[in-house]
Structures are given as structure tokens and as C-alpha cells.
Design a protein around this motif. Structure first.
Motif, PDB file in Angstrom:
ATOM      1  N   TYR A  25     -19.945  -9.207  -8.288  1.00  0.00           N
ATOM      2  CA  TYR A  25     -19.546  -7.792  -7.788  1.00  0.00           C
ATOM      3  C   TYR A  25     -20.723  -7.231  -8.160  1.00  0.00           C
ATOM      4  O   TYR A  25     -20.799  -7.421  -9.411  1.00  0.00           O
ATOM      5  CB  TYR A  25     -18.316  -7.041  -8.044  1.00  0.00           C
ATOM      6  N   GLY A 127      -6.395  -6.533  -0.017  1.00  0.00           N
ATOM      7  CA  GLY A 127      -6.856  -7.755   0.887  1.00  0.00           C
ATOM      8  C   GLY A 127      -7.160  -7.349   1.704  1.00  0.00           C
ATOM      9  O   GLY A 127      -6.070  -6.582   1.884  1.00  0.00           O
ATOM     10  N   TYR A 295     -12.145  -8.391   2.593  1.00  0.00           N
ATOM     11  CA  TYR A 295     -11.373  -9.457   0.936  1.00  0.00           C
ATOM     12  C   TYR A 295     -10.584 -10.388   1.865  1.00  0.00           C
ATOM     13  O   TYR A 295      -9.730 -10.151   1.243  1.00  0.00           O
ATOM     14  CB  TYR A 295     -11.832  -8.020   0.322  1.00  0.00           C
ATOM     15  N   ASN A 299     -10.132 -13.101  -3.767  1.00  0.00           N
ATOM     16  CA  ASN A 299     -10.857 -12.210  -4.544  1.00  0.00           C
ATOM     17  C   ASN A 299     -10.672 -11.211  -5.622  1.00  0.00           C
ATOM     18  O   ASN A 299     -10.633 -10.506  -5.935  1.00  0.00           O
ATOM     19  CB  ASN A 299     -11.016 -11.185  -3.467  1.00  0.00           C
ATOM     20  N   ILE A 302     -11.506  -7.900  -7.672  1.00  0.00           N
ATOM     21  CA  ILE A 302     -11.684  -7.076  -6.910  1.00  0.00           C
ATOM     22  C   ILE A 302     -11.539  -5.259  -7.374  1.00  0.00           C
ATOM     23  O   ILE A 302     -12.145  -4.641  -7.666  1.00  0.00           O
ATOM     24  CB  ILE A 302     -11.348  -6.598  -5.226  1.00  0.00           C
TER      25      ILE A 302
END
Length: 364
Positions: A25, A127, A295, A299, A302
Motif C-alpha cells: 500500500y 472489499g 479489493y 486484502n 486495507i
């Protein structure tokens, strides 16, 4: 954009995906690993190319670190969060926020007093699966939501997890293990909860570990392992949530189904980021709905990236401590209601988190 410096505390089973993803990220500069076992922290630091391998105290003393990602076992969540906040660091903690409501409130109060942020897993609601369902509901695809049902039913973790004991301690069980995924999805989709009730039992007082590391060891079960809950939402919708470690043969029930005045929505597994979304409008047939948000892989992390963005921008972060506490209170509420034979009325509330940005439409 300033990259927020992050250190991870807890280098156990779940940490690998966080170490992997947090290096991807752009908002995050992952700089350190820490563990009670320094050798384990050193192994993770070497594996992922980090310069710093610390004891917990050493990481908390590092003035460069802005955010502590707390991946310890549940009974250590509150202690590490409070220490990190006292050290002037923002906190992202694995679910649940804490084991007790009192600990959860301590975390939120200390963060507020120090002007720091608290965020908590699960972040799977960010997501594409849950976010697509959020958009469908907000766009009126099922009319007014009336009811939601969620089912997470299995046989427990002693058959596969290398260290399953904590799943059967206070702060464990299927409600505290998997309930956060479902309740966070519920709040994201339908808003906060006003009251809960339910029944909770321990079906098997002892469990025998069959995974290889500790095969044959017996676990004394300290927390309910089958909970059937009923939920009243502030919006007027009614929910059902069944969580179980007692169904040795599993189930054929859906993960989450939401009924509305104009249709029904099948929501994918809230333990995952993607999945299949299905919609049936009144008078129509089931149709699969293409995901409108990204996403959709694993993930994890996140939520940390979203908090890092908010630290820089000054806006709210989505996996908020307030929502995590609301979920924690509801989980305790199911147990309280069963033990006391009455409804539990929620003392907390929270905002629905802002939706994630949708994908750009594909050109035809």
C-alpha cells in the motif's frame, strides 16, 4: 503523500498476510516487527526485508513509528492497544477490539484523550463483495430492508489450527471469532443495533486437539460454542445470527441473506473480500450481480491503509473503533441475554462507515 510508518506487534499465524500486504500500500511504510519471542520477530523481519526486529517494549519506544498493528491473541489486545496509545501511537487491532466491554471503553477513551485513532479488524467489509451489496441496498435494489440472517456454522478449530486453545477461552468461541465479520457486515449494510437477545450453550465441555503440533491434548471449554442470536436494528430491520463450533458435519445454509420490501440479496462470505453477489427482485429470478467495487483478493491490511490515508487527510477512517466497540458490545449482549433470560439493550451506537469508491465503469 506522507507515508505513515507502521510496526507490527505479534508475529504469529495471521501475521504473514499483513506483512505481505502492508508493503504494497502506497500510504504505508512498514518498518518493524515485534513479538514477545524476539527470535520470531527476527525471522519475520528477515523474511520480509525489514530493518527492525524488536521486543514489544522496543517497538513502542521507537519514536519514528506512527501506527502499531496489534496482531496478538485476543486476551492481549487491550493491554497492547493501551500501551501503544500511551506511547503516542495510533492503533489498528485484530478482532475483537478487546475481550471485555470495560477494556474496549478504556481503549476508546484513552485514544480520544490523546487525540489518536483506533481502528479494528475485520476490514473485509471494505472489499468488493460487501461494498457491492452496500451499493445495491443504498440504490434501493431490494426496497426497504426488513430482515437479515447470517450463519457461520462448523466444527471448531482443533482439527487444523496449531494453537487452538484460545478459541475456547473467555473472549473466544464462535461469536468472538467469527461474529465480528458478520456483525460488522450487518452494521455496514443496515446500520447500528438497538437490542439483542439469544441462547448460548457449551455443547462439548472438552475438546481434543487433532492437529499435529498438539495432537491428543485436551482443552477445557470456557465459553459458549453455539449461539443463536436475534437482533433489532435502529432502522427497524430484524436480524438472526447463528454461530457454532458444534456442527461437526457443517451446514448448507447461506452466509448472509437480506430480505427487503422489493427483493432479496445473497451476500458473500464476510470473512472474504470478494465472492458472488446474487439478487432476486420481487417477481423475478435470481441473478448474479457483477461486483461494482475492487479489493476482492485477500486484502488484509486495507483497513490500516485506509486509516493511514485518514491520518494524512484528516477525515474519518472506515474500520472505526466506535464500530468495533459496538460489535463487541453486541457479542457480549447475546451471552448476557442467554444467561439472564432477557433482551440486552445496547448502550453504544455508531455511524455506518462511508462506502468505498466504486470501480470506474468499463467502456463498451
Amino acid at each position: 503523500m506522507k507515508r505513515v510508518k507502521v510496526g507490527i506487534v505479534g508475529c504469529g499465524n495471521i501475521s504473514g498476510i499483513y506483512f505481505t500486504n502492508l508493503q504494497k500500500y502506497p500510504e504505508i511504510d512498514l518498518v518493524a516487527a515485534a513479538d514477545l519471542d524476539l527470535v520470531r520477530a527476527q525471522q519475520r523481519a528477515e523474511e520480509f526485508g525489514l530493518a527492525k526486529a524488536y521486543t514489544v517494549d522496543q517497538l513502542l519506544a521507537d519514536v519514528e513509528i506512527d501506527v502499531v498493528v496489534n496482531l496478538t491473541i485476543p486476551k492481549a489486545h487491550a493491554s497492547i492497544c493501551l500501551q501503544a496509545l500511551e506511547a503516542g501511537k495510533h492503533v489498528y487491532v485484530e478482532k475483537p477490539l478487546a475481550v471485555t466491554r470495560e477494556e474496549g471503553l478504556q481503549i476508546l477513551k484513552l485514544a480520544a484523550d490523546k487525540g489518536l485513532r483506533v481502528a479494528s479488524a475485520p476490514e473485509t467489509f471494505l472489499g468488493g463483495g460487501i461494498q457491492t451489496c452496500r451499493k445495491l441496498i443504498d440504490d434501493g435494489a431490494i426496497g426497504t430492508p426488513i430482515a437479515v440472517s447470517g450463519f457461520v456454522i462448523g466444527g471448531g478449530h482443533e482439527s487444523w489450527h496449531p494453537d487452538p486453545e484460545f478459541y475456547y477461552e473467555i473472549g473466544g468461541g464462535p461469536m468472538f471469532d467469527m461474529g465480528p465479520y458478520y456483525l460488522t457486515a450487518f452494521v455496514t449494510l443496515l446500520g447500528p443495533i438497538s437490542r439483542v437477545t439469544g441462547s448460548a450453550v457449551i455443547s462439548y465441555p472438552e475438546r481434543t486437539i487433532t492437529s499435529e503440533k498438539k495432537r491428543g491434548k485436551t482443552i477445557k471449554v470456557e465459553t459458549p460454542t453455539h449461539i443463536a442470536g436475534v437482533i433489532d436494528f435502529e432502522s427497524g430491520a430484524v436480524g438472526t445470527l447463528i454461530t457454532s463450533f458444534d456442527a461437526k458435519a457443517g451446514t448448507s445454509l447461506p452466509n448472509i441473506e437480506i430480505q427487503g420490501s422489493g427483493g432479496t440479496l445473497l451476500v458473500p462470505d464476510p470473512n472474504n473480500f470478494g465472492g458472488v453477489v446474487k439478487l432476486r427482485r420481487a417477481g423475478g429470478d435470481w441473478e448474479e450481480v457483477p461486483l461494482t467495487h475492487g479489493y476482492t483478493d485477500n486484502n488484509r491490511g486495507i483497513g490500516v491503509a485506509d486509516m493511514a490515508r485518514a491520518i494524512n487527510d484528516g477525515g474519518p477512517h472506515r474500520a472505526s473503533g466506535a464500530m468495533a466497540y459496538h460489535v463487541l458490545e453486541a457479542m457480549h449482549g447475546f451471552h448476557d441475554a442467554s444467561r439472564e433470560g432477557k433482551h440486552y439493550r445496547m448502550q453504544s451506537t455508531c455511524e455506518r462507515p462511508d462506502p468505498m469508491p466504486a470501480l470506474e465503469p468499463q467502456s463498451k
